[in-house]
Write a protein that holds these residues in place. Structure first.
Motif, PDB file in Angstrom:
ATOM      1  N   GLN A 198     -37.155 -67.548 150.739  1.00  0.00           N
ATOM      2  CA  GLN A 198     -36.442 -67.235 149.485  1.00  0.00           C
ATOM      3  C   GLN A 198     -35.377 -67.763 149.336  1.00  0.00           C
ATOM      4  O   GLN A 198     -34.821 -68.663 150.119  1.00  0.00           O
ATOM      5  N   TYR A 245     -34.271 -60.665 136.862  1.00  0.00           N
ATOM      6  CA  TYR A 245     -35.010 -61.873 136.168  1.00  0.00           C
ATOM      7  C   TYR A 245     -34.173 -62.651 135.134  1.00  0.00           C
ATOM      8  O   TYR A 245     -34.553 -63.598 134.662  1.00  0.00           O
ATOM      9  N   LEU A 288     -37.649 -60.065 146.318  1.00  0.00           N
ATOM     10  CA  LEU A 288     -37.506 -60.520 144.722  1.00  0.00           C
ATOM     11  C   LEU A 288     -38.923 -60.822 144.082  1.00  0.00           C
ATOM     12  O   LEU A 288     -39.285 -60.634 142.961  1.00  0.00           O
ATOM     13  N   GLU A 289     -39.652 -61.620 144.900  1.00  0.00           N
ATOM     14  CA  GLU A 289     -40.891 -61.980 144.433  1.00  0.00           C
ATOM     15  C   GLU A 289     -42.046 -62.096 145.246  1.00  0.00           C
ATOM     16  O   GLU A 289     -41.662 -62.436 146.474  1.00  0.00           O
ATOM     17  N   ASN A 290     -43.127 -61.564 145.377  1.00  0.00           N
ATOM     18  CA  ASN A 290     -44.162 -61.202 146.391  1.00  0.00           C
ATOM     19  C   ASN A 290     -45.502 -61.585 145.278  1.00  0.00           C
ATOM     20  O   ASN A 290     -46.506 -60.568 145.278  1.00  0.00           O
ATOM     21  N   ARG A 291     -45.958 -62.917 145.134  1.00  0.00           N
ATOM     22  CA  ARG A 291     -46.860 -63.154 144.512  1.00  0.00           C
ATOM     23  C   ARG A 291     -48.253 -63.635 145.481  1.00  0.00           C
ATOM     24  O   ARG A 291     -49.316 -63.786 144.998  1.00  0.00           O
TER      25      ARG A 291
END
Length: 281
Positions: free
Chosen positions: A135, A262, A71-74
């Motif tokens: 996550q 989102y 979902l998010e990979n920052r």
């Protein structure tokens, strides 16, 4: 896909000398990542950075390279064996790592399930264990769905993943379904489950094709991504499918992947409004 690093002793055993190693580093033929760790020319920067920290690439950083949904990979995710130390900045092998930096790498201090030798990355099972811990529950389920769907793990290996996780995560195992063809589809399925819907995945209709989800036997939910639905020709085909489904008595809700990922509250509200409209008061 994941490169192997080399130690100085291994390079010398191949017939190189101290001077030839230094020359290869100066010319760019070898990358001197950190003390006694070398990578061949052309190695991807993400592996260089992970090895420079002092460990191996893992979790969301590695899974994304395999095409697994995250979902998010920052931030850079690095696995470090508990006995290891001397952590360095991913951008400078001479600079000590600041463990308190919120923009720095995420460090996973665990004993590995798999031992990938001199690889710059952990095995897929370790990466999934780390990803579940990193996550939210719904994002973790979507990641596991994706790994199963891509054939990167089997159902037996999924059990190994959950056996390695703290007990509080094991309730998620019953929610994993490898039939989901995308992360957004997994996320919508979990929302529908919260609403108590009867859920069918990848349902085929004669002359129309497959749909992502069928809820309560009447509501078709399609999870559209820009990659596959951006062209006008595809949008026309989508509308033709919706008309054909309507002729059979089905309603269709089309959701964009961005909205699902989102703006989940808006998606849940839309699903609730539609589903409850057909249920007896």
């Amino acid at each position: 896909m994941t490169p192997d690093y080399m130690t100085r002793a291994e390079i010398l055993a191949q017939g190189q000398t101290r001077r030839s190693i230094q020359a290869a580093v100066r010319s760019g033929g070898l990358i001197h990542v950190r003390r006694d760790r070398y990578l061949p020319e052309g190695s991807e920067d993400i592996f260089v950075r992970a090895l420079r920290v002092g460990g191996r690439l893992t979790c969301l950083s590695l899974l994304a390279l395999f095409g697994v949904f995250v979902l998010e990979n920052r931030r850079l995710h690095v696995h470090i064996n508990p006995r290891d130390g001397r952590l360095r900045s991913p951008s400078n092998r001479k600079e000590r790592l600041d463990p308190g930096s919120r923009s720095g790498p995420v460090i996973h201090w665990t004993q590995p399930l798999e031992h990938p030798g001199l690889s710059c990355a952990v095995g897929i099972l370790d990466a999934l264990v780390h990803a579940v811990c990193c996550q939210t529950p719904r994002a973790a389920v979507a990641t596991l769905d994706s790994a199963l769907h891509l054939g990167l793990i089997t159902h037996l290996q999924l059990r190994e993943v959950f056996a390695a996780l703290p007990a509080r995560f094991r309730v998620l195992e019953t929610l994993v379904d490898g039939r989901a063809e995308s992360g957004p589809e997994s996320l919508v399925r979990l929302m529908a489950r919260v609403l108590g819907c009867d859920i069918r995945l990848q349902v085929s209709f004669d002359g129309i094709g497959r749909v992502d989800l069928l809820l309560d036997g009447w509501l078709v939910v399609e999870c559209d991504s820009k990659e596959f639905h951006a062209s006008w020709q595809q949008q026309v085909r989508d509308r033709e499918r919706d008309l054909a489904l309507a002729a059979l008595g089905y309603s269709t809700l089309r959701l964009t992947a961005a909205k699902i990922m989102y703006r989940p509250d808006e998606v849940l509200a839309a699903l609730r409004g539609l589903v409850l409209s057909r249920r007896p008061v």
